[in-house]
Scaffold this motif. Structure first.
Motif, mmCIF file in Angstrom:
data_model
loop_
_atom_site.group_PDB
_atom_site.id
_atom_site.type_symbol
_atom_site.label_atom_id
_atom_site.label_comp_id
_atom_site.label_asym_id
_atom_site.label_seq_id
_atom_site.Cartn_x
_atom_site.Cartn_y
_atom_site.Cartn_z
ATOM 1 N N UNK A 182 4.603 -35.357 9.605
ATOM 2 C CA UNK A 182 5.687 -34.939 10.495
ATOM 3 C C UNK A 182 5.184 -33.919 11.517
ATOM 4 N N UNK A 183 4.336 -33.019 11.072
ATOM 5 C CA UNK A 183 3.777 -32.011 11.988
ATOM 6 C C UNK A 183 2.906 -32.674 13.053
ATOM 7 N N UNK A 184 2.075 -33.619 12.642
ATOM 8 C CA UNK A 184 1.183 -34.296 13.584
ATOM 9 C C UNK A 184 1.972 -35.125 14.595
ATOM 10 N N UNK A 185 2.999 -35.819 14.121
ATOM 11 C CA UNK A 185 3.836 -36.635 15.019
ATOM 12 C C UNK A 185 4.553 -35.760 16.034
ATOM 13 N N UNK A 186 5.066 -34.636 15.576
ATOM 14 C CA UNK A 186 5.770 -33.736 16.494
ATOM 15 C C UNK A 186 4.823 -33.262 17.608
ATOM 16 N N UNK A 187 3.609 -32.893 17.226
ATOM 17 C CA UNK A 187 2.638 -32.434 18.224
ATOM 18 C C UNK A 187 2.257 -33.557 19.185
ATOM 19 N N UNK A 188 2.066 -34.768 18.658
ATOM 20 C CA UNK A 188 1.693 -35.898 19.513
ATOM 21 C C UNK A 188 2.825 -36.280 20.455
ATOM 22 N N UNK A 189 4.054 -36.249 19.949
ATOM 23 C CA UNK A 189 5.206 -36.607 20.785
ATOM 24 C C UNK A 189 5.398 -35.615 21.925
ATOM 25 N N UNK A 190 5.097 -34.373 21.668
ATOM 26 C CA UNK A 190 5.271 -33.361 22.710
ATOM 27 C C UNK A 190 4.329 -33.593 23.885
ATOM 28 N N UNK A 191 3.191 -34.209 23.641
ATOM 29 C CA UNK A 191 2.218 -34.422 24.714
ATOM 30 C C UNK A 191 2.627 -35.574 25.630
ATOM 31 N N UNK A 192 3.304 -36.593 25.047
ATOM 32 C CA UNK A 192 3.775 -37.765 25.795
ATOM 33 C C UNK A 192 2.642 -38.477 26.542
ATOM 34 N N UNK A 193 1.440 -38.468 25.980
ATOM 35 C CA UNK A 193 0.310 -39.155 26.595
ATOM 36 C C UNK A 193 -0.318 -40.084 25.560
ATOM 37 N N UNK A 194 -0.997 -41.139 25.996
ATOM 38 C CA UNK A 194 -1.691 -42.003 25.033
ATOM 39 C C UNK A 194 -2.640 -41.174 24.170
ATOM 40 N N UNK A 195 -2.550 -41.364 22.858
ATOM 41 C CA UNK A 195 -3.327 -40.516 21.953
ATOM 42 C C UNK A 195 -3.585 -41.234 20.646
ATOM 43 N N UNK A 196 -4.388 -40.584 19.820
ATOM 44 C CA UNK A 196 -4.723 -41.095 18.487
ATOM 45 C C UNK A 196 -4.212 -40.121 17.443
ATOM 46 N N UNK A 197 -3.504 -40.636 16.447
ATOM 47 C CA UNK A 197 -3.144 -39.835 15.279
ATOM 48 C C UNK A 197 -4.048 -40.291 14.148
ATOM 49 N N UNK A 198 -4.930 -39.403 13.738
ATOM 50 C CA UNK A 198 -6.030 -39.748 12.837
ATOM 51 C C UNK A 198 -5.926 -39.003 11.518
ATOM 52 N N UNK A 199 -5.896 -39.762 10.412
ATOM 53 C CA UNK A 199 -6.093 -39.170 9.087
ATOM 54 C C UNK A 199 -7.568 -39.290 8.748
ATOM 55 N N UNK A 200 -8.265 -38.162 8.717
ATOM 56 C CA UNK A 200 -9.675 -38.134 8.332
ATOM 57 C C UNK A 200 -9.918 -36.820 7.602
ATOM 58 N N UNK A 201 -9.736 -36.801 6.274
ATOM 59 C CA UNK A 201 -9.643 -35.535 5.541
ATOM 60 C C UNK A 201 -10.927 -34.730 5.424
ATOM 61 N N UNK A 202 -12.092 -35.394 5.385
ATOM 62 C CA UNK A 202 -13.336 -34.651 5.217
ATOM 63 C C UNK A 202 -13.451 -33.941 3.882
ATOM 64 N N UNK A 203 -12.651 -34.372 2.921
ATOM 65 C CA UNK A 203 -12.592 -33.690 1.622
ATOM 66 C C UNK A 203 -12.022 -34.649 0.591
ATOM 67 N N UNK A 204 -12.176 -34.278 -0.678
ATOM 68 C CA UNK A 204 -11.568 -35.063 -1.757
ATOM 69 C C UNK A 204 -10.057 -34.841 -1.778
ATOM 70 N N UNK A 205 -9.373 -35.502 -2.706
ATOM 71 C CA UNK A 205 -7.918 -35.622 -2.611
ATOM 72 C C UNK A 205 -7.137 -35.063 -3.789
ATOM 73 N N UNK A 206 -7.809 -34.614 -4.845
ATOM 74 C CA UNK A 206 -7.169 -34.551 -6.151
ATOM 75 C C UNK A 206 -6.138 -33.449 -6.355
#
Length: 436
Positions: free
Chosen positions: A390-414
């Motif tokens: 939700x935080x990422x979408x809000x930030x992307x929507x505010x820009x109103x420009x073509x963009x990438x929303x990327x999940x790339x954690x760089x870490x384990x998940x547990x």
């Protein structure tokens, strides 16, 4: 036989082993430290088979009385339960004992799924009828009978360091050569799993095992670095370094982004040529390779935002490579559990990453305390994928420009998720909720 499957898991190996031995008529016991609720999806698939379950614990007698124990790769070899067993195997070693097909083995810290998946795709497009299994969450035991009916078909095995260590362990205890690939690839050597290894050398030694039994008739593709040069001096196989492969063997336009992905796909194309595929078909086939689920996987576009699921990026270097794969503005979901790795790449996130939504975890806290991540435009850490998304979408929507929303954690998940795939599935679920 009396067979104990240790570690049912959620990603295929334990399930396939249990089914394989139950179908043979063996007396199968499945034991896992997790309970029925967590393992419900896998247990549902085992309902047709007469299997005994010991869940939420391990009992020493199930190992002492077994003719064979099938271990999950995550189980450490010094486990007292394994020490009590007369014979220990894995789904991979059981497969290799029966398989006479030509083997192509792929390992590496990152990129091995893309290389293995691309190779399988190219071979299939060229009419070679390949099989794909291993760490890519498909146990080769699921296709053992079909492979035996088609002995000329190549088998592509993606092998993690754990799986290679297990193969080595079984070979050394039984004095049997199991893994002798006609072609092998080591995509790279990066720091990973240092929370579970005594040293980085031990981790590298497991990776090196992939070429131990290769001969001059076999092919080994190596990374173009000091590790690759060292490995080339140790193997009897014909060697080629990744940067020696002209990527013009593949189509100019690929569906999978990133220079690192292109390099791995070029290695796959080179092997396909060695396996007799026609050059024109090899050059054309990679353009239709869609990539591998959870590895920089394109999940579609909605209102100028294109979603990429890279949950399998479980080390900081992989996260950084993902960010460098795009020229568009990036809204990044990253962070998670520490594996005792160098976290400096979190401080090197490029400037086209406009906003970072952090997932809670020990790696996130450590990166904020020790790197320049704290000086990047971030929010969180969030304790759920729903909040981070939700935080990422809000930030992307505010820009109103073509963009990438990327999940790339760089870490384990547990700390927040059952595993990296659970994390990826939750990301996909949020996309569906948004776009429905």
């Amino acid at each position: 036989m009396k067979v104990t499957v240790m570690g049912l898991g959620l990603n295929g190996g334990g399930l396939a082993s249990a089914v394989y031995f139950a179908k043979r008529g063996d007396e199968v016991t499945v034991t896992d430290l997790r309970d029925e609720t967590v393992l419900a999806p896998t247990l549902e698939q085992l309902k047709p088979y007469p299997i005994r379950y010991v869940l939420g614990e391990h009992r020493i007698e199930d190992f002492q009385n077994a003719d064979c124990v099938i271990k999950n790769p995550a189980v450490k070899k010094d486990s007292p339960f394994l020490q009590a067993a007369a014979r220990v195997e894995t789904d991979i070693t059981v497969f290799l004992r029966r398989c006479s097909n030509p083997i192509i083995a792929v390992t590496g810290s990152k990129g091995k799924s893309t290389a293995a998946g691309a190779l399988t795709h190219i071979l299939k497009e060229c009419g070679k009828n390949p099989f794909l299994g291993g760490n890519i969450t498909v146990s080769p035991l699921t296709f053992i009978e079909e492979a035996e009916r088609n002995p000329e078909s190549p088998v592509v095995l993606e092998l993690s360091s754990w799986q290679l260590a297990d193969i080595r362990g079984v070979e050394e205890t039984t004095e049997t050569v199991l893994l002798k690939p006609k072609a092998a690839v080591i995509t790279n050597i990066l720091r990973d799993h240092q929370n579970a290894y005594n040293s980085f050398k031990d981790y590298v030694d497991d990776k090196r095992f992939i070429y131990r039994h290769q001969t001059a008739d076999d092919l080994l593709i190596l990374p173009s670095d000091d590790y690759g040069k060292r490995f080339a001096q140790e193997t009897a196989a014909e060697t080629i370094f990744a940067d020696q492969i002209d990527d013009s063997v593949t189509a100019k336009t690929l569906a999978v982004p990133g220079a690192h992905s292109r390099k791995n796909i070029a290695a796959a194309a080179f092997i396909a040529l060695r396996f007799g595929c026609l050059p024109d078909l090899v050059k054309k086939a990679p353009a239709s390779f869609p990539g591998v689920p959870f590895r920089l996987e394109n999940r579609g576009t909605f209102k100028n935002i294109t979603f990429y699921n890279d949950t399998a990026a479980t080390i900081p270097d992989a996260m950084l490579a993902a960010c460098r794969s795009f020229n568009l503005p990036i809204y990044l979901i990253t962070g998670g559990t520490d594996k005792d790795l160098d976290l400096r790449p979190f401080g090197k996130i490029p400037e086209n990453v406009r906003h970072i939504s952090l997932l809670y975890g020990s790696a996130t806290e450590k990166a904020l305390a020790t790197t320049d991540l704290k000086n990047k435009p971030y929010s969180g850490p969030f304790r759920s994928m729903k909040e981070a998304f939700a935080d990422a979408i809000q930030a992307a929507n505010e820009s109103q420009e073509p963009s990438v929303l990327l999940l790339s954690p760089g870490a384990a998940s547990f700390e927040l998720f059952m595993n990296e795939f659970d994390r990826g599935r939750q990301f996909n679920a949020e996309i569906l909720i948004l776009t429905e």
